[in-house]
Design an enzyme around this catalytic site. Sequence first.
Site, PDB file in Angstrom:
ATOM      1  CG  LEU A   1     -37.742  -5.927   9.973  1.00 35.57           C
ATOM      2  CD1 LEU A   1     -38.283  -7.239  10.515  1.00 35.57           C
ATOM      3  CD2 LEU A   1     -38.831  -4.941   9.812  1.00 35.57           C
ATOM      4  CE  LYS A   2     -39.585  -6.106   5.722  1.00 36.84           C
ATOM      5  NZ  LYS A   2     -39.518  -7.509   5.301  1.00 36.84           N
ATOM      6  CG  ASP A   3     -32.497   0.187   7.488  1.00 38.32           C
ATOM      7  OD1 ASP A   3     -33.388   0.448   6.655  1.00 38.32           O
ATOM      8  OD2 ASP A   3     -32.120   0.991   8.357  1.00 38.32           O
TER       9      ASP A   3
ATOM     10  CB  THR B   1     -32.725  -3.171   1.865  1.00 41.44           C
ATOM     11  OG1 THR B   1     -34.088  -3.290   2.234  1.00 41.44           O
ATOM     12  CG2 THR B   1     -32.632  -2.432   0.565  1.00 41.44           C
TER      13      THR B   1
END
Length: 328
Positions: free
Chosen positions: A43-45, A48
Amino acid sequence: MKAHESILELIGRTPMVRLRTGIPESGPTAYVKLEFYNPTGSLKDRITYYILKKAMDEGRLRPGDTVIDNTSGNTGSALAMVASVLGLKSIVTTPEQTSHEKIDLIKSYGAEVIITPEVEDHDDPEGFFMVARRLAAEKGYFDMNQYHNQDNVEAHYLTTGPEIWEDTEGKITHFVCGIGTGGNFSGAARYLKEHNKDIKCIAVDPEGSIFAEYIKHNREVKGYAYKVEGIGSDVVTQALHPHLVDEVITVSDKDSFNRARLIARTEGISGGGSSGAVAFAMEQVARKADSGALLVGIFADAGIRYLSKCYNDNWMRQHGYLPQMEAK
Ligand code: PMP
């Protein structure tokens, strides 16, 4: 042409799939949203890309600048990947217990990794959190500061929330989501509640984390160590908006890991430990909900990141999460 011009165009719009493990057959319908379909596998894409793109559009960040954040995993590879495509330099601070696989993955996208000693306290100047803040201040790096950055929440408000609403055609009744920074929960929950105030938003916290007590009683207790990665915290984060939480469910390491493994073996969906925690909490929600309810849970990353941990039988036995082998 259906092809994309940049890997960044492949962030988000992740699929949902039916979850059956632990959900009573005559009961509600449950789906999980597979965030491991994002380019770096978590999920961190989303956050960022959103944080860096917004800063570049507003002229706060320019090609060639350096971005820094502290992370023990998924944000590191997301930051390194997005920065490389946008022509930025990236530095990741990470504690020494972070696995070699994760550190090598972050480096593979071109980031510099600074390994910091394991510390008891978040505010310890030697720890990964404070080293990132100090370097940002001293060297003028762009500080992503995912734990407190409201653009983390905003990214999920603008992407994850709408995707869930659209893919369930507005029929979702329960949203079940792990809380690490709290960005995923807060952003998606706010969007969903704005569209239907009756949607119940359930936060999932590991045993040992301080969030549950903070949400329930507004008390800041001292946490203790746990093994599930990506969720829970030892400090209150500003990316968590506690007023959106209808219920918080605490899950143990053992239940998280065993549920993740069971789902991989029976349904072919291989999530990390935090996905196991979410699925375990979904069972509890499903048992109390009406048969017409529609649950959506978040699977934040994939089991492949944890082959030497919860998907390794010896590791599971060593930590007492699986019965010991019988002596021959
Ligand atoms: N699961 C995993 C594996 C994660 O890396 C994260 C991110 N910390 C989460 C869940 C929780 O997401 P958030 O930080 O948005 O609360």
